[in-house]
Design a protein around this motif. Structure first.
Motif, PDB file in Angstrom:
ATOM      1  N   ILE A 200       0.816  -1.224   0.000  1.00  0.00           N
ATOM      2  CA  ILE A 200       0.000   0.000   0.000  1.00  0.00           C
ATOM      3  C   ILE A 200       0.846   1.269   0.000  1.00  0.00           C
ATOM      4  N   PRO A 201       1.804   1.442   0.935  1.00  0.00           N
ATOM      5  CA  PRO A 201       2.564   2.709   0.935  1.00  0.00           C
ATOM      6  C   PRO A 201       3.355   2.968  -0.341  1.00  0.00           C
ATOM      7  N   SER A 203       2.707   1.770  -3.290  1.00  0.00           N
ATOM      8  CA  SER A 203       1.751   2.017  -4.370  1.00  0.00           C
ATOM      9  C   SER A 203       1.269   3.470  -4.349  1.00  0.00           C
ATOM     10  N   LEU A 204       1.048   4.002  -3.158  1.00  0.00           N
ATOM     11  CA  LEU A 204       0.628   5.401  -3.046  1.00  0.00           C
ATOM     12  C   LEU A 204       1.705   6.349  -3.569  1.00  0.00           C
ATOM     13  N   GLY A 207       2.271   5.679  -7.362  1.00  0.00           N
ATOM     14  CA  GLY A 207       1.044   5.999  -8.077  1.00  0.00           C
ATOM     15  C   GLY A 207       0.913   7.487  -8.326  1.00  0.00           C
ATOM     16  N   LEU A 208       1.300   8.296  -7.345  1.00  0.00           N
ATOM     17  CA  LEU A 208       1.265   9.757  -7.526  1.00  0.00           C
ATOM     18  C   LEU A 208       2.248  10.204  -8.609  1.00  0.00           C
ATOM     19  N   GLU A 217      -6.553   9.137 -13.619  1.00  0.00           N
ATOM     20  CA  GLU A 217      -7.113   8.618 -12.370  1.00  0.00           C
ATOM     21  C   GLU A 217      -8.439   9.327 -12.141  1.00  0.00           C
ATOM     22  N   ALA A 242      -4.060   3.890 -10.317  1.00  0.00           N
ATOM     23  CA  ALA A 242      -4.167   3.028  -9.140  1.00  0.00           C
ATOM     24  C   ALA A 242      -3.891   1.575  -9.504  1.00  0.00           C
TER      25      ALA A 242
END
Length: 599
Positions: A200-201, A203-204, A207-208, A217, A242
């Protein structure tokens, strides 16, 4: 004068080609150097997570994890290999059932602005098995086959959970071989920690970066624009960024759009191309370092004097496995690169310049060079994402991804490559032990009949699925109906499809008409058995070795942490591949190459 001008032109062209080649080699070397630099801290971080040691992020993530344990009522006590494997299977089974229902009913659910209909039964079966097994083989086009709800609740969700399941299994396997505990750990705890602290971290963050570089997005409907020719054209958008980042970080591979990372919406720039390359390489590479650190710590615990010995950064066992994988990877990359740069002799004979190499099916912004790198990486790290059409690769260029999926041990995705390479390592010490008349040992544990039967099962199920289903496909009419190319290339298409399914890779030659009952069901079965039979047998090997007493090394003990063993391991892998797959490859890409160049 004309001759002098032509000579100068040829010299300029040669110099320009040499400069371009040097630039390309620098780009590839830079990407691989970044991978090596990034995998070291990531490997240490993964080791601390797998060994339940302290990390800098514990104050935040401990609260998150404890909340999840409390809500889900997770008992965090250790599990033996049977309980661990059963927990993995049951968790995956529940998600398969829920995901299947969402795909079938997506036409009547929300977040469906484009009015996508529900999937038919066999395609739903294939898709849900594909994403739960971390394969992401797509017999549909994402922009026209799935609603936004299905993209998020099924596809993106399972990209996280299937990757976490695989990495959890790998960490349990490493604990068993390292033998530092009496159990393999707790599956639910491993899955939660890997998801919240890694997937998760990261990917965040990345992803940005993808959004910044131009990945869409949005929850808005498709955009219709008027072209400069005055015609209307639809552009598919949605929560692309995402999906895009976890697709690579979790070594998943399925694209939001049908053309995958070859499209500017999924892979807009050379920066995103490099991010996608590094993100799909980093976790599989880090697993090897994690294994090495576990073995290194076990050695320190056994002998107090070993604390004074300066161990290599990867740990000696991890360094050996990493070196063997790297050799096979570089051999494949070199072969694919040179083959694509050589181009097509038929076009060359027709007077068509191929200074840039074979550009058929490739994006101009990436060229043959970055396409060859991406092709080798995505099939070595079993991700399955593509930035070019693999069906249009040169015969030997296409043989590299095919062979690496057949081997399924060149780093691999979600820890699978490490687990399979360790199966080859056990096979190597067994063969060498037989040659010198000693009971083989690996990591201080004797390798006996039970372990070798399980290792044989892991190594034989993969070629059995590939060659068995391929033989079925070319023997009956429903299989033949899907083949769109005659001769050698048609066989390569079939081999590639089942290699991709069995290796849980997901890429395809894309020349097959594969959205039929036959191809949906057979590839679904190949994905299911290729994933779960192997992982259960590997956990059984880990459990068996963990229960054995450690024996002291002697003068006759074969070392498995040096250069000799790394080279031996490479030869064992290639010999096994030659014995099982060479006849099929000879009838496919090799025969096509010989026909193309020497006919």
């Amino acid at each position: 004068m004309l001759s002098f001008t032509r000579r100068n032109y040829n010299i300029d062209q040669t110099e320009s080609r040499n400069r371009r080649t040097k630039k390309v080699m620098l780009q590839i070397a830079l990407t691989l150097a970044i991978f090596i630099l990034a995998v070291i801290p990531m490997g240490r971080y993964m080791y601390h997570i797998a060994a339940n040691k302290k990390t800098f992020a514990d104050p935040l993530f401990d609260r998150v994890d404890n909340g999840i344990y409390k809500i889900c009522r997770i008992d965090r006590k250790g599990m033996n290999w049977k309980t661990y494997a059963l927990s993995l299977l049951m968790t995956n089974a529940v998600m398969i059932l829920v995901g299947y229902l969402v795909l079938r009913l997506q036409h009547s659910l929300f977040l469906n602005p484009n009015g996508i209909e529900g999937m038919e039964p066999t395609l739903s079966f294939n898709t849900i098995i594909s994403f739960m097994t971390n394969t992401n083989l797509q017999h549909y086009s994402g922009e026209s086959g799935l609603s936004y709800l299905s993209q998020m609740l099924v596809i993106i969700f399972m990209m996280f959970t299937s990757a976490a399941s695989g990495y959890a299994g790998c960490m349990a396997f490493c604990r068993g071989l390292a033998g530092r505990k009496k159990d393999l750990g707790n599956f639910y705890e491993d899955m939660v920690r890997i998801t919240t602290r890694i997937l998760i971290p990261w990917s965040l963050i990345f992803g940005l970066v993808l959004i910044w570089q131009g990945c869409p997005e949005t929850f808005g409907a498709n955009i219709t624009v008027e072209t400069i020719q005055g015609k209307l054209q639809d552009f598919a958008v949605g929560p692309v960024a995402a999906l895009e980042i976890i697709k690579h970080l979790g070594t998943n591979g399925g694209g939001f759009l049908g053309a995958n990372s070859a499209t500017p919406f999924e892979n807009p720039t050379i920066i995103t191309n490099m991010i996608e390359l590094i993100s799909m390489m980093i976790l599989p590479g880090a697993c090897v370092l994690t294994f090495g650190k576990m073995c290194q710590d076990r050695k320190k615990e056994e002998t107090a004097a070993a604390v004074k010995v300066k161990e290599p950064l990867f740990g000696r066992q991890g360094r050996t496995i990493f070196a063997a994988m790297s050799i096979i990877f570089l051999v494949g990359l070199t072969t694919c690169f040179l083959s694509e740069k050589a181009g097509n002799p038929v076009l060359e004979a027709s007077g068509i310049s191929q200074d840039m190499g074979s550009m058929e099916g490739k994006e101009v912004r990436f060229g043959a060079d970055q396409s060859a790198l991406f092709t080798t990486v995505t099939t070595s790290f079993t991700t399955g994402t593509v930035n070019n059409m693999h069906d249009t690769l040169t015969p030997l260029g296409g043989m590299v991804p095919l062979l690496h999926m057949m081997l399924n041990c060149v780093f691999g995705g979600k820890g699978v490559g490490l687990m399979n390479m360790l199966m080859y390592a056990i096979l190597a010490v067994f063969i060498c032990g037989l040659m010198v008349g000693r009971t083989p040992e690996y990591l201080g544990k004797k390798i006996e009949g039970r372990e070798m039967k399980l290792v044989a099962l892991v190594l034989i199920i993969h070629p059995l699925l590939i060659l068995g289903f391929s033989a079925l496909a070319v023997s009956i009419q429903p299989g033949l109906d899907g083949i769109t190319n005659d001769g050698f290339h048609g066989l390569s298409q079939v081999l590639y499809e089942y290699s991709s399914a069995s290796a849980n890779n997901g890429s395809g030659f894309e020349g097959l008409s594969d959205n039929t009952y036959f191809w949906n069901i057979t590839t679904g079965l190949a994905m299911f058995f290729g994933r779960y039979i192997a992982i259960i047998a590997q956990l059984a090997v880990a459990g068996s070795l963990m229960a054995k007493k450690r024996v002291k090394a002697s003068a006759g003990t074969m070392r498995t942490d040096n250069v000799i063993f790394a080279v031996l391991l490479v030869f064992i892998v290639y010999i096994f591949a030659a014995l099982t797959f060479f006849p099929a490859l000879a009838l496919g890409p090799i025969a096509e190459h010989l026909t193309l160049w020497f006919s």
